[in-house]
Design an enzyme around this catalytic site. Structure first.
Site, PDB file in Angstrom:
ATOM      1  N   ASP A 131       0.862  -1.183   0.000  1.00 48.79           N
ATOM      2  CA  ASP A 131       0.000   0.000   0.000  1.00 48.79           C
ATOM      3  C   ASP A 131       0.896   1.229   0.000  1.00 48.79           C
ATOM      4  O   ASP A 131       1.837   1.299   0.781  1.00 48.79           O
ATOM      5  CB  ASP A 131      -0.843  -0.035   1.291  1.00 48.79           C
ATOM      6  N   ARG A 175      -0.674   4.432  -0.014  1.00 48.44           N
ATOM      7  CA  ARG A 175      -1.569   5.574   0.210  1.00 48.44           C
ATOM      8  C   ARG A 175      -1.099   6.427   1.372  1.00 48.44           C
ATOM      9  O   ARG A 175      -1.324   7.615   1.392  1.00 48.44           O
ATOM     10  CB  ARG A 175      -3.001   5.093   0.490  1.00 48.44           C
TER      11      ARG A 175
HETATM   12  N1  LIG Z   1      -3.057  -2.426  -5.784  1.00 50.39           N
HETATM   13  C1  LIG Z   1      -4.321  -2.812  -5.606  1.00 50.39           C
HETATM   14  N2  LIG Z   1      -5.192  -1.903  -5.188  1.00 50.39           N
HETATM   15  C2  LIG Z   1      -6.452  -2.268  -5.003  1.00 50.39           C
HETATM   16  C3  LIG Z   1      -6.917  -3.569  -5.219  1.00 50.39           C
HETATM   17  N3  LIG Z   1      -8.254  -3.602  -4.943  1.00 50.39           N
HETATM   18  C4  LIG Z   1      -8.582  -2.363  -4.557  1.00 50.39           C
HETATM   19  N4  LIG Z   1      -7.517  -1.543  -4.596  1.00 50.39           N
HETATM   20  C5  LIG Z   1      -7.369  -0.146  -4.197  1.00 50.39           C
HETATM   21  O1  LIG Z   1      -7.512  -0.122  -2.808  1.00 50.39           O
HETATM   22  C6  LIG Z   1      -8.034   1.119  -2.409  1.00 50.39           C
HETATM   23  C7  LIG Z   1      -9.314   0.844  -1.613  1.00 50.39           C
HETATM   24  O2  LIG Z   1      -9.610   1.996  -0.957  1.00 50.39           O
HETATM   25  P1  LIG Z   1     -10.919   2.182  -0.110  1.00 50.39           P
HETATM   26  O3  LIG Z   1     -12.135   1.801  -0.914  1.00 50.39           O
HETATM   27  O4  LIG Z   1     -10.862   3.559   0.411  1.00 50.39           O
HETATM   28  O5  LIG Z   1     -10.835   1.090   1.031  1.00 50.39           O
HETATM   29  P2  LIG Z   1      -9.799   0.732   2.163  1.00 50.39           P
HETATM   30  O6  LIG Z   1      -8.952   1.878   2.551  1.00 50.39           O
HETATM   31  O7  LIG Z   1      -9.056  -0.495   1.780  1.00 50.39           O
HETATM   32  O8  LIG Z   1     -10.729   0.355   3.392  1.00 50.39           O
HETATM   33  P3  LIG Z   1     -12.239   0.693   3.762  1.00 50.39           P
HETATM   34  O9  LIG Z   1     -12.268   2.127   4.156  1.00 50.39           O
HETATM   35  O10 LIG Z   1     -12.548  -0.216   4.874  1.00 50.39           O
HETATM   36  O11 LIG Z   1     -13.063   0.427   2.539  1.00 50.39           O
HETATM   37  C8  LIG Z   1      -8.274   1.922  -3.664  1.00 50.39           C
HETATM   38  O12 LIG Z   1      -7.180   2.781  -3.898  1.00 50.39           O
HETATM   39  C9  LIG Z   1      -8.369   0.840  -4.717  1.00 50.39           C
HETATM   40  O13 LIG Z   1      -8.036   1.320  -6.009  1.00 50.39           O
HETATM   41  C10 LIG Z   1      -5.963  -4.537  -5.680  1.00 50.39           C
HETATM   42  O14 LIG Z   1      -6.267  -5.700  -5.908  1.00 50.39           O
HETATM   43  N5  LIG Z   1      -4.691  -4.085  -5.849  1.00 50.39           N
END
Ligand SMILES: Nc1nc2c(ncn2[C@@H]2O[C@H](COP(=O)(O)OP(=O)(O)OP(=O)(O)O)[C@@H](O)[C@H]2O)c(=O)[nH]1
Ligand SMILES: [Zn+2]
Length: 521
Positions: free
Chosen positions: A429, A431
């Site tokens: 991650d 972010r």
């Molecule tokens: N690299 C990668 N990113 C993913 C994948 N699936 C989802 N994402 C990314 O993960 C992030 C999900 O962000 P949010 O929907 O805010 O969720 P979260 O921070 O994981 O947690 P919640 O707030 O509980 O939903 C986004 O940036 C998506 O594009 C994956 O398989 N691989």
């Protein structure tokens, strides 16, 4: 090989001076700073020489190329010169009678230095309560503004590159000045005490929605370019899922927030572009400012040399995406500690958010967040959804799809979900939620009653910023798409909040996603 130019001779003379000074250096602090200054100059001359070599290297003539108009040479055809103390930073010699030339035909200014002739940054006291003492964010390299800049980078985040294309292709005149008539914010937000705390807001300009109006004199009297980095507007929005929510009786139209039977919503929206206060950003990440500056410089291909040469400039407008706030109900209630606030902080997942991919829970959680925010506003509280442009956990869509391939060609087990990403990207991650709470401070939010997120990273970053979270609400099980059980279980195992019992590693290996073969049937 290019003939040695002025840059060569100057650099070698300076290097000799430098060696003599170093021999005398001992503990003399003044001498040390003089050496630093000369060192910077030598590095700059070396940079100038490299550009000179590139510019003067013989080029193969392209048969179809149009002959160049001699009166308008392209920048690369001009031997760039170093800014001498008699040069102004807008690229013109410092004679009062010299005609002003548009920036794209003047000398190339690779970087600037604090003590250089003409350098006169507009005051910037980040976090000062009085806007006049705080000062505007000034980043443009327009001839009228370049000497007065107090920020590095460019407006528009990642869109600064499209701006460059528009200028290069002559679709946009460099002397275009925006007309901000009637563009003022459509709702009043703040000011809040958090706006004048230099540690609480470090990644956006708290005055960014007001800048052309607060700092009008700079624009009208001095011709300085000042642009908003925040815009506040109002709109209607319509999501097919919410029409369904109304039909099923979960959501009741009230004519104000949920306007009608088709689930149409009234919303106030705030778009925010990033403005980084570098000392504050460094502190959030627990690193020193010098390391942050050097790494930003290196990892952007050396795009912003002033990160290195202008330690006096503390602001950087990075070439990244920003965020959008969606506020349901009365905007004044967001900061009212006496009413309940429901909040969803969401990071972009274009494939799911827009195109309905079922491999993750992103769109369903987003829709759930909107619905809960609307209900909270209807109940007399406030509902907010904040959408960050951090695609694929800020790793981007290409990395994300590579991970999908690796998952689908393997067993796609929840137990290996994050390992697949780490194998490719080196991290699971990127972010880094450390800067995310800035927008909450800007909105005047001091507590969150219902946090519509399971993420421990979001939770911890918000709480660390002194904003308590009273309740965490996971996505309801019946909203989890078929193929995204792998993701959600892997997240829970990695520390995401859940109301269910913790899964063992053995249980996790049994959670499989759909294989590509299954899709072919
Ligand atoms: N690299 C990668 N990113 C993913 C994948 N699936 C989802 N994402 C990314 O993960 C992030 C999900 O962000 P949010 O929907 O805010 O969720 P979260 O921070 O994981 O947690 P919640 O707030 O509980 O939903 C986004 O940036 C998506 O594009 C994956 O398989 N691989
Ligand atoms: Zn997703």
């Amino acid at each position: 090989m290019a003939a040695p130019g002025a840059g060569d001779n100057m650099a070698s003379v300076m290097n000799e001076v430098l060696s003599s000074l170093k021999a005398l250096q001992h503990d003399n602090a003044q001498l040390a700073s003089a050496i630093d200054a000369i060192n910077g100059r030598v590095n700059m001359l070396a940079g100038v020489k490299q550009v000179h070599d590139v510019a003067s290297a013989p080029r193969k003539e392209e048969p179809d190329a149009e002959p160049k108009k001699p009166e308008q040479p392209a920048p690369a055809d001009q031997p760039p010169s170093s800014p001498s103390s008699s040069d102004q930073l807008d690229g013109t010699p410092s004679t009062a009678t010299a005609p002003a030339r548009p920036a794209n035909t003047s000398k190339i200014i690779l970087t600037s230095y604090p003590g250089q002739a003409g350098i006169d940054p507009i005051v910037m006291n980040w976090g000062h309560k009085d806007p006049n003492q705080r000062g505007p964010v000034v980043v443009s390299r327009h001839p009228s503004t370049i000497r007065r800049r107090n920020a590095i980078g460019a407006h528009g985040g990642s869109y600064s590159i499209y701006h460059a294309l528009a200028v290069a292709s002559k679709n946009l005149r460099l002397d275009h000045r925006p007309d901000f008539t009637d563009t003022e914010p459509a709702a009043n937000i703040g000011p809040f005490p958090q706006w004048s705390d230099p540690k609480k807001i470090v990644s956006m300009d708290p005055l960014g929605h007001l800048s052309p109006w607060l700092f009008k004199e700079y624009i009208t009297e001095q011709g300085i370019e000042i642009r908003p980095t925040i815009a506040v507007t109002k709109a209607h929005m319509k999501l097919p899922e919410l029409e369904h929510s109304v039909k099923s009786g979960r959501l009741k139209p009230d004519g104000k927030i949920c306007i009608n039977e088709s689930g149409e919503l009234n919303v106030t929206k705030v778009a925010v572009e990033p403005v980084w206060y570098l000392p504050g950003v460094a502190e959030r990440f627990g690193i020193d400012e010098g390391t942050l500056r050097r790494t930003l410089f290196e990892e952007t291909g050396g795009s912003y040399p002033e990160l290195i040469t202008r330690g006096d400039i503390k602001l950087f407008l990075p070439p990244i995406g920003g965020l959008t706030v969606y506020c349901f109900g009365d905007v004044a209630k967001m900061s009212d500690p006496n009413v309940k606030l429901a909040l969803r902080v969401h990071d972009e997942c274009n494939g799911s958010d827009v195109f309905g991919s079922d491999i993750c829970t992103c769109r369903p959680y987003l829709i759930f967040g909107v619905e809960e925010a609307v209900k909270q506003a209807q109940a007399g509280g406030s509902g907010v959804v904040i959408y960050f442009r951090k695609e694929g956990r800020a790793l981007g869509e290409v990395t994300k799809y590579l991970v999908y391939n690796a998952r689908k060609r393997g067993a796609d087990r929840a137990s290996e979900y994050f390992k697949r990403t780490e194998n490719i990207a080196g991290v699971k991650d990127m972010r880094f939620q450390a800067l995310m709470p800035d927008i909450l401070h800007w909105l005047g939010i001091t507590k969150i009653d219902r946090m519509l997120s399971m993420s421990n990273m979001k939770h911890d970053a918000i709480v660390e910023q002194g904003i308590p979270i009273h309740e965490r609400i996971p996505i309801p099980d019946d909203m989890i798409p078929e193929d995204s059980r792998v993701e959600i279980d892997a997240k829970i195992h990695a520390g995401y909040f859940s109301t269910g019992k913790a899964m063992t590693m053995e249980e996790l290996t049994k959670v499989h996603g759909r294989a590509w073969d299954d899709l072919d049937h």
